[in-house]
Scaffold this motif. Sequence first.
Motif, mmCIF file in Angstrom:
data_model
loop_
_atom_site.group_PDB
_atom_site.id
_atom_site.type_symbol
_atom_site.label_atom_id
_atom_site.label_comp_id
_atom_site.label_asym_id
_atom_site.label_seq_id
_atom_site.Cartn_x
_atom_site.Cartn_y
_atom_site.Cartn_z
ATOM 1 N N MET A 1 0.847 -1.175 0.000
ATOM 2 C CA MET A 1 0.000 0.000 0.000
ATOM 3 C C MET A 1 0.897 1.244 0.000
ATOM 4 N N ARG A 4 0.113 5.143 4.094
ATOM 5 C CA ARG A 4 -0.349 4.641 5.394
ATOM 6 C C ARG A 4 -0.356 5.797 6.388
ATOM 7 N N GLN A 6 -0.818 6.217 10.422
ATOM 8 C CA GLN A 6 -0.791 5.295 11.549
ATOM 9 C C GLN A 6 -0.244 5.964 12.797
ATOM 10 N N GLU A 15 11.179 -0.456 5.547
ATOM 11 C CA GLU A 15 10.274 0.147 4.562
ATOM 12 C C GLU A 15 10.989 0.430 3.250
ATOM 13 N N GLU A 58 -6.057 9.873 3.792
ATOM 14 C CA GLU A 58 -5.468 8.854 2.920
ATOM 15 C C GLU A 58 -5.736 9.172 1.454
ATOM 16 N N ILE A 80 4.334 7.253 4.581
ATOM 17 C CA ILE A 80 3.851 6.826 5.896
ATOM 18 C C ILE A 80 3.819 8.081 6.758
#
Length: 150
Positions: A1, A4, A6, A15, A58, A80
């Motif tokens: 994906m 993200r 989070q 990553e 997102e 991220i």
Amino acid sequence: MPVRVQTADFDLSTEVAQLRLSNPRVGAVVSFVGTVRDLNEGAAVSEMELEHYPAMTERALEQIVAQAKARWPIFDALVIHRVGPLLPREQIVLVAVTSPHRGEAFAACEFIMDYLKTQAPFWKKEQTPQGERWVDARESDDTALAKWSQ
């Protein structure tokens, strides 16, 4: 994906390695990690809290990545972004881009960060000795964004 949002921290090495290994044609990987500073606008910062609108955030990040992919011949990009309470020195954001060559990867990574800083729906609140305060947008971020519309 590719996007993200989070609360949990991320491991930069893991990553970037996963992104790099996803395509054997990758010739360049460029990454940026943003961290919480302990000083902002002359005041000590003991904590920063990031708020967002789930799903909306997102989608905004996915659109930014899609714009970068439309502008440069990159293979992939990863964003991220952490939310919730964060302490000085903690990681906030990772942007990583893969491409055949470094020039495209550097440009796309910078583009994504400039758009993320100005267009993504995040709100920052800092804890300082004077109390909590919301962090306003910076003119320098708007200036950085303007270069992409030339």
